[in-house]
Each structure stands twice: as C-alpha cells, then as structure tokens.
Design a protein around this motif. Structure first.
Motif: not given
Length: 107
Positions: A34-37
């Motif tokens: 999620t943090r780099i999506r």
C-alpha cells in the motif's frame, strides 16, 4: 472483398488492450504494498503509455514492409510470453493478505 483483412483498429486494438494492458493493470495494484502502490502504478502506467505510443508509431511502417501477418504473429508471440509470465511467475493472490504476498516475493 472476400479475403481482405479487417482494419487494424478492429482486430489489434482489443488484443493489445486485453493483453499488454491487463498484464500491467491487474497484477500491479494487487502485488504492490500500500505504501508504494500509487507511485508504482504511476510508473507502470507511464511505461504503458510510452509503449503504446511506440507501437502506434511503428505499426503502419511495419505493416507496410512486412504485412499484417507479421504483426499478427509478433503480437501472438507477445501474448504467449504474457501468459507464461502470469502463469508461472505471478503468485496466486486469491484469499491472501498483502503480507503473505510480500513474503512470497522475499523468497
């Protein structure tokens, strides 16, 4: 007009959208943390648009020199590569958490 090939937009565009675009658009959001999506999808879509532009620029000259059959077989080969990549290199994500998917790629 028997034996005449359909126009390129009627035959190749759906194949490109269902092949190359799906290879980028479906697995990427499921497999990225999620943090780099958002950044990862931005880069993936930028590369997708660049490849689409290159294909549009190369398509007509290639058809002019080699014919529609050459383009058909080239894209058929790309579709086989996409299928093999998805079948053997991408993990099954159904019913798995992102942590389990990330653990698969750490191995």
């Amino acid at each position: 007009m028997a034996g005449k090939s359909p126009p390129p937009s009627a035959s190749s565009l759906p194949a490109l959208r269902w092949g190359r675009a799906c290879a980028c658009g479906l697995p990427c959001p499921e497999l990225m943390p999620t943090r780099i999506r958002s950044n990862g999808m931005s880069i993936a879509l930028l590369v997708n648009q660049f490849v689409s532009t290159v294909i549009a620029a190369v398509f007509l000259p290639t058809v002019g020199q080699h014919g529609y059959a050459a383009m058909f077989f080239f894209w058929a080969g790309c579709t086989v590569i996409y299928f093999l990549t998805a079948a053997f290199l991408l993990p099954e994500t159904k019913g798995k958490t992102l942590e389990e998917i990330e653990a698969h790629f750490r191995r």
